[in-house]
Design a protein around this motif. Structure first.
Motif, PDB file in Angstrom:
ATOM      1  N   MET A 192      -4.613  -5.760  -7.044  1.00 34.49           N
ATOM      2  CA  MET A 192      -5.509  -4.609  -6.958  1.00 34.49           C
ATOM      3  C   MET A 192      -6.522  -4.786  -5.821  1.00 34.49           C
ATOM      4  O   MET A 192      -6.754  -3.881  -5.025  1.00 34.49           O
ATOM      5  CB  MET A 192      -6.248  -4.465  -8.297  1.00 34.49           C
ATOM      6  CG  MET A 192      -6.672  -3.068  -8.648  1.00 34.49           C
ATOM      7  SD  MET A 192      -7.592  -3.050 -10.193  1.00 34.49           S
ATOM      8  CE  MET A 192      -6.310  -2.973 -11.414  1.00 34.49           C
ATOM      9  N   MET A 193      -7.102  -5.986  -5.728  1.00 37.67           N
ATOM     10  CA  MET A 193      -8.103  -6.244  -4.684  1.00 37.67           C
ATOM     11  C   MET A 193      -7.449  -6.311  -3.307  1.00 37.67           C
ATOM     12  O   MET A 193      -7.961  -5.743  -2.340  1.00 37.67           O
ATOM     13  CB  MET A 193      -8.849  -7.557  -4.971  1.00 37.67           C
ATOM     14  CG  MET A 193      -9.706  -7.529  -6.221  1.00 37.67           C
ATOM     15  SD  MET A 193     -11.026  -6.320  -6.155  1.00 37.67           S
ATOM     16  CE  MET A 193     -12.297  -7.236  -5.293  1.00 37.67           C
ATOM     17  N   SER A 219      -0.376   2.927  -4.917  1.00 37.13           N
ATOM     18  CA  SER A 219      -1.349   2.017  -4.310  1.00 37.13           C
ATOM     19  C   SER A 219      -2.770   2.529  -4.567  1.00 37.13           C
ATOM     20  O   SER A 219      -2.992   3.726  -4.764  1.00 37.13           O
ATOM     21  CB  SER A 219      -1.093   1.865  -2.815  1.00 37.13           C
ATOM     22  OG  SER A 219      -1.260   3.091  -2.180  1.00 37.13           O
ATOM     23  N   ILE A 220      -3.673   1.592  -4.545  1.00 36.47           N
ATOM     24  CA  ILE A 220      -5.053   1.927  -4.913  1.00 36.47           C
ATOM     25  C   ILE A 220      -5.707   2.772  -3.813  1.00 36.47           C
ATOM     26  O   ILE A 220      -5.520   2.517  -2.627  1.00 36.47           O
ATOM     27  CB  ILE A 220      -5.860   0.637  -5.194  1.00 36.47           C
ATOM     28  CG1 ILE A 220      -7.185   0.960  -5.874  1.00 36.47           C
ATOM     29  CG2 ILE A 220      -6.058  -0.183  -3.930  1.00 36.47           C
ATOM     30  CD1 ILE A 220      -7.862  -0.244  -6.488  1.00 36.47           C
ATOM     31  N   ARG A 221      -6.440   3.781  -4.235  1.00 39.76           N
ATOM     32  CA  ARG A 221      -7.153   4.607  -3.267  1.00 39.76           C
ATOM     33  C   ARG A 221      -8.452   3.880  -2.891  1.00 39.76           C
ATOM     34  O   ARG A 221      -9.108   3.289  -3.761  1.00 39.76           O
ATOM     35  CB  ARG A 221      -7.454   5.975  -3.873  1.00 39.76           C
ATOM     36  CG  ARG A 221      -6.193   6.809  -4.095  1.00 39.76           C
ATOM     37  CD  ARG A 221      -6.510   8.212  -4.531  1.00 39.76           C
ATOM     38  NE  ARG A 221      -6.638   8.342  -5.972  1.00 39.76           N
ATOM     39  CZ  ARG A 221      -5.606   8.496  -6.822  1.00 39.76           C
ATOM     40  NH1 ARG A 221      -4.366   8.525  -6.374  1.00 39.76           N
ATOM     41  NH2 ARG A 221      -5.815   8.624  -8.115  1.00 39.76           N
ATOM     42  N   PRO A 222      -8.824   3.906  -1.601  1.00 37.81           N
ATOM     43  CA  PRO A 222     -10.002   3.145  -1.154  1.00 37.81           C
ATOM     44  C   PRO A 222     -11.250   3.401  -2.005  1.00 37.81           C
ATOM     45  O   PRO A 222     -11.965   2.466  -2.352  1.00 37.81           O
ATOM     46  CB  PRO A 222     -10.193   3.620   0.293  1.00 37.81           C
ATOM     47  CG  PRO A 222      -8.821   3.968   0.748  1.00 37.81           C
ATOM     48  CD  PRO A 222      -8.127   4.547  -0.458  1.00 37.81           C
ATOM     49  N   SER A 266      -5.626  -1.017   1.982  1.00 40.99           N
ATOM     50  CA  SER A 266      -5.734   0.441   2.085  1.00 40.99           C
ATOM     51  C   SER A 266      -6.926   0.857   2.941  1.00 40.99           C
ATOM     52  O   SER A 266      -6.947   1.943   3.502  1.00 40.99           O
ATOM     53  CB  SER A 266      -5.830   1.076   0.692  1.00 40.99           C
ATOM     54  OG  SER A 266      -7.074   0.776   0.099  1.00 40.99           O
ATOM     55  N   MET A 267      -7.912  -0.033   3.043  1.00 35.72           N
ATOM     56  CA  MET A 267      -9.062   0.263   3.907  1.00 35.72           C
ATOM     57  C   MET A 267      -8.850  -0.232   5.336  1.00 35.72           C
ATOM     58  O   MET A 267      -9.762  -0.162   6.164  1.00 35.72           O
ATOM     59  CB  MET A 267     -10.330  -0.375   3.326  1.00 35.72           C
ATOM     60  CG  MET A 267     -10.739   0.240   2.002  1.00 35.72           C
ATOM     61  SD  MET A 267     -12.265  -0.453   1.389  1.00 35.72           S
ATOM     62  CE  MET A 267     -13.449   0.311   2.498  1.00 35.72           C
ATOM     63  N   ILE A 299     -14.561  -0.246  -8.203  1.00 29.46           N
ATOM     64  CA  ILE A 299     -14.287  -1.330  -9.154  1.00 29.46           C
ATOM     65  C   ILE A 299     -15.410  -2.374  -9.123  1.00 29.46           C
ATOM     66  O   ILE A 299     -15.712  -3.005 -10.128  1.00 29.46           O
ATOM     67  CB  ILE A 299     -12.929  -1.999  -8.822  1.00 29.46           C
ATOM     68  CG1 ILE A 299     -11.788  -1.117  -9.324  1.00 29.46           C
ATOM     69  CG2 ILE A 299     -12.820  -3.381  -9.445  1.00 29.46           C
ATOM     70  CD1 ILE A 299     -10.420  -1.615  -8.931  1.00 29.46           C
ATOM     71  N   PHE A 352     -11.022   1.539  -5.206  1.00 25.63           N
ATOM     72  CA  PHE A 352     -11.168   0.101  -4.947  1.00 25.63           C
ATOM     73  C   PHE A 352     -12.651  -0.265  -4.846  1.00 25.63           C
ATOM     74  O   PHE A 352     -13.108  -1.241  -5.446  1.00 25.63           O
ATOM     75  CB  PHE A 352     -10.413  -0.253  -3.657  1.00 25.63           C
ATOM     76  CG  PHE A 352     -10.805  -1.560  -3.058  1.00 25.63           C
ATOM     77  CD1 PHE A 352     -10.632  -2.746  -3.759  1.00 25.63           C
ATOM     78  CD2 PHE A 352     -11.335  -1.634  -1.777  1.00 25.63           C
ATOM     79  CE1 PHE A 352     -10.995  -3.962  -3.206  1.00 25.63           C
ATOM     80  CE2 PHE A 352     -11.700  -2.840  -1.215  1.00 25.63           C
ATOM     81  CZ  PHE A 352     -11.533  -4.005  -1.927  1.00 25.63           C
ATOM     82  N   SER A 400      -4.609  -5.014  -2.254  1.00 24.16           N
ATOM     83  CA  SER A 400      -4.137  -3.719  -1.758  1.00 24.16           C
ATOM     84  C   SER A 400      -5.327  -2.801  -1.457  1.00 24.16           C
ATOM     85  O   SER A 400      -5.236  -1.925  -0.601  1.00 24.16           O
ATOM     86  CB  SER A 400      -3.148  -3.063  -2.722  1.00 24.16           C
ATOM     87  OG  SER A 400      -3.804  -2.581  -3.850  1.00 24.16           O
ATOM     88  N   GLY A 401      -6.445  -3.036  -2.113  1.00 23.03           N
ATOM     89  CA  GLY A 401      -7.657  -2.281  -1.797  1.00 23.03           C
ATOM     90  C   GLY A 401      -8.131  -2.561  -0.378  1.00 23.03           C
ATOM     91  O   GLY A 401      -8.435  -1.644   0.386  1.00 23.03           O
ATOM     92  N   PHE A 402      -8.176  -3.844  -0.015  1.00 22.98           N
ATOM     93  CA  PHE A 402      -8.567  -4.193   1.358  1.00 22.98           C
ATOM     94  C   PHE A 402      -7.549  -3.661   2.361  1.00 22.98           C
ATOM     95  O   PHE A 402      -7.909  -3.208   3.447  1.00 22.98           O
ATOM     96  CB  PHE A 402      -8.717  -5.714   1.502  1.00 22.98           C
ATOM     97  CG  PHE A 402     -10.055  -6.219   1.042  1.00 22.98           C
ATOM     98  CD1 PHE A 402     -11.171  -6.136   1.862  1.00 22.98           C
ATOM     99  CD2 PHE A 402     -10.211  -6.773  -0.226  1.00 22.98           C
ATOM    100  CE1 PHE A 402     -12.410  -6.590   1.429  1.00 22.98           C
ATOM    101  CE2 PHE A 402     -11.440  -7.224  -0.668  1.00 22.98           C
ATOM    102  CZ  PHE A 402     -12.550  -7.131   0.163  1.00 22.98           C
ATOM    103  N   THR A 462       0.860  -1.178   0.000  1.00 22.28           N
ATOM    104  CA  THR A 462       0.000   0.000   0.000  1.00 22.28           C
ATOM    105  C   THR A 462       0.900   1.232   0.000  1.00 22.28           C
ATOM    106  O   THR A 462       2.116   1.102   0.093  1.00 22.28           O
ATOM    107  CB  THR A 462      -0.924   0.056   1.244  1.00 22.28           C
ATOM    108  OG1 THR A 462      -0.122   0.370   2.384  1.00 22.28           O
ATOM    109  CG2 THR A 462      -1.644  -1.250   1.472  1.00 22.28           C
ATOM    110  N   VAL A 484      -2.155   2.318 -10.650  1.00 25.35           N
ATOM    111  CA  VAL A 484      -1.719   1.199  -9.805  1.00 25.35           C
ATOM    112  C   VAL A 484      -0.739   0.297 -10.553  1.00 25.35           C
ATOM    113  O   VAL A 484       0.364   0.031 -10.078  1.00 25.35           O
ATOM    114  CB  VAL A 484      -2.924   0.362  -9.318  1.00 25.35           C
ATOM    115  CG1 VAL A 484      -2.458  -0.905  -8.596  1.00 25.35           C
ATOM    116  CG2 VAL A 484      -3.791   1.182  -8.394  1.00 25.35           C
TER     117      VAL A 484
END
Lengths: 378, 267
Positions: free
Chosen positions: A181-182, B86-89, A188-189, B95, B92, A184-186, A42, B80
């Motif tokens: 992508m998925m 890194s992906i911004r929430p 980042s949250m 998507i 994400f 790092s999405g989790f 992240t 990304v």
């Protein structure tokens, strides 16, 4: 409101981090759980996060994902004759990123890999179309993306297709191969645990992602397992969470009970969604305590296979059925200090060979689904 | 199978010059933050439907599309995958396909079933099949939305839709409010699961008195087709037929298999 007609569950197979169905149930029974890890980057940090990876590597490429799907679907299709296959539709539930679309973007947009123009019809449903063509199924295919409820909703949609008389059988597939992508999405949250998944524990610190492929064959022929029905709705206080009171979950659980014509007293046990995140588990335990006046048996399966996102609808249903077929409800791992003292997930495997089970699934975008299944011993 | 249409809305980028985001804010007073163009288009179509239909909170919502949200993948893939950020929430979340249908439901005050789905072949007609099956079980009305957005270079969407490079693609959003009952219906749409060969479909066309329209994918048929393309064109064809008060037979094609749907205007 009319009671939904029941649809039979004729077969089910999985591929999880613990292996096929037999290996997964054995691993659960023996508490011999294999968990790997994965590096997730992240903006703030690089994490080595626990992860339930499939035992054979599936790359984030179309062909690799297709072969993983084909391997599990073939086990279910092999029992269907040529004529039956023509009467069989296929629905996939997934939150996979459409790799055909990302390829088209790369081939067009980035000068260093710009490719000569070529075009072929693709979409996220191309996996389903290829499976349908490969196994001689009906050409009706559909791919549903409703986040973590994707394949649970696919099961309800499949049962509707059979109920309406359009198809004899529907193959419902859940698949999730977690992309950078998925994950790092989790991350980042701040939703990923750095240790293990602890559902309904006051010290829970997040989910552990998992990969999985699962397939259920629905049909009209009688069998021990029935999909009695369920309910799906979309109601959220915001796009990523629900109220701590669990009101949104209460609505969907009550509606599932109502639609299937049963009462709370008929339910033997609940398979909770139980992601191990702060908000989901708090909302869900509050909902369970309000829907069920008396404490009820409930458990969580994600500590065994991870959170398989769009696949969890079919995968966790199959794992629950596999365990019941082996005579037990799996205990909930790692819940030592429960959120509610009166509503505690089961801490030991419990003997159970039949009954009615509620299976909960909740997703981003306020998408909530509750399924009711029944096992009759013959 | 037959469904009744009690309301509809349409928008095509080649027929109207609308700044969708501005329209959402100024005309409909909606918050457009944290949403991308695909969501804006979906919500815009839904607001147009709301102007001339009664939407109940427990109606079911189905959203379909040819390829889904190119906009968000184009954006995320660039920063990304290519630029290693890194992906911004919020990206994400966007998507996920059902985030579009979430915003549509929120803008319409809907709390019922909410499905985002894509079928590789006959995506709109297959969605009608799903809707029909669901309505038979739930007995509830359904709002069906079909959204196609051309975003970034149009070569991207043409590649994944398998279109000729010279094909002109456009953005469009079309909705129908569907019911199993004919009460307050303005049209009925008839369709089935059957696929036809080219000779079978030609025989059906020859015996059909309706106005005819074919998808651009139907090559070699002596039937008019729209010179421009978007994948869920069948949805627009229905709405356009209702607008003109003209019964229509629409033919779609995928890999040499044909499907047919018929629109009959009522009243």
């Amino acid at each position: 409101m009319s009671k939904m007609a029941s649809i039979y569950i004729l077969d089910y197979k999985i591929d999880s981090a613990q292996g096929g169905l037999t290996e997964t149930i054995s691993a659960i029974k023996d508490e011999d759980i294999k968990m790997s890890s994965k590096v997730i980057a992240t903006e703030q940090e690089v994490l080595e996060s626990p992860f339930f990876l499939l035992q054979h590597e599936v790359q984030e490429k179309q062909e690799s994902i297709y072969l993983a799907l084909k391997q599990v679907v073939s086990q279910v299709v092999s029992g269907l004759g040529t004529e039956k296959r023509k009467e069989t539709a296929l629905i996939i539930g997934t939150s996979l990123v459409d790799l055909y679309l990302t390829d088209a973007i790369k081939d067009t947009v980035y000068p260093y890999r710009k490719k000569e123009y070529s075009a072929q019809k693709h979409s996220i449903d191309t996996y389903a179309k290829r499976l349908s063509q490969e196994f001689g199924l009906n050409d009706f295919t559909m791919s549903i993306n409703t986040a973590c409820t994707s394949s649970a909703n696919a099961l309800l949609e499949g049962s509707n297709l059979i109920n309406s008389g359009m198809f004899e059988n529907v193959i419902v597939v859940g698949v999730e191969i977690i992309s950078p992508m998925m994950s790092s999405g989790f991350a980042s949250m701040k939703l990923l645990s750095q240790s293990r998944l602890r559902p309904f524990d006051v010290n829970r610190d997040g989910l552990v992602l998992g990969e999985g492929v699962a397939v259920i064959l629905l049909g009209k022929e009688q069998s021990d397992w029935t999909l009695m029905g369920g309910f799906s709705n979309c109601d959220s206080v915001n796009i990523t969470s629900v109220s701590q009171s669990g009101d949104e979950y209460i609505d969907v659980m009550n509606a599932a009970i109502r639609e299937t014509g049963i009462s709370t007293k008929d339910i033997t046990a609940i398979k909770a969604h139980a992601t191990g995140t702060y908000t989901n588990d708090l909302s869900e335990i509050n909902a369970i305590s309000k829907v069920f006046d008396d404490p009820i048996r409930f458990t969580a399966l994600k500590p065994y296979v991870g959170h398989t996102l769009g696949a969890c609808g079919v995968l966790e249903l199959a794992v629950l059925m596999g365990a019941i077929d082996e005579g037990f409800i799996p205990k909930t791992l790692s819940c030592r200090d429960p959120i509610l003292k009166e509503y505690v997930p089961i801490s030991e495997h419990q003997k159970c060979e039949d009954g009615i089970f509620m299976c909960n699934y909740f997703g981003f975008g306020g998408n909530n689904t509750s399924l009711i299944i029944k096992k009759e011993s013959r | 199978m037959r469904l009744y249409i009690t309301g509809y809305s349409s928008y095509r980028s080649d027929m109207e010059d609308v700044e969708v985001k501005k329209e959402l804010k100024q005309r409909y007073g909606l918050d457009t933050r944290r949403q991308d163009s695909f969501v804006h288009l979906a919500v815009f179509g839904a607001q147009r439907l709301k102007e001339k239909s009664i939407i109940n909170s427990d109606d079911e919502l189905y959203i379909t599309s040819g390829v889904g949200n190119i906009d968000i993948l184009l954006k995320v893939d660039t920063y990304v995958v290519e630029e290693k950020e890194s992906i911004r929430p919020i990206d994400f979340i966007n998507i996920l396909g059902n985030i579009t249908s979430y915003y549509v439901a929120a803008s319409l005050g809907m709390k019922g079933k909410n499905i985002f789905q894509i079928s590789d072949n006959f995506t709109y007609i297959h969605s009608l099949v799903s809707v029909y099956a669901s309505m038979n079980s739930s007995k509830k009305d359904v709002v069906l939305g079909a959204i196609d957005l051309v975003s970034g270079p149009d070569e991207v969407i043409k590649r994944v839709l398998g279109l000729d490079e010279a094909c002109e693609v456009i953005s469009s959003v079309n909705y129908q409010k569907l019911s199993l009952e004919d009460q307050d219906a303005i049209a009925e749409v008839e369709f089935d699961l059957k696929t036809y060969t080219k000779s079978e479909i030609q025989a059906l066309i020859d015996a059909d008195d309706n106005a005819l329209l074919a998808s651009k994918r139907c090559t070699g048929l002596d039937v008019e087709s729209d010179p421009r393309y978007f994948e869920t064109m069948a949805s627009h064809a229905i709405n356009h037929a209702i607008e003109r008060g003209e019964d229509l037979t629409y033919i779609d094609c995928f890999e040499d298999a044909y499907k047919i749907l018929k629109v009959k205007c009522l009243g």
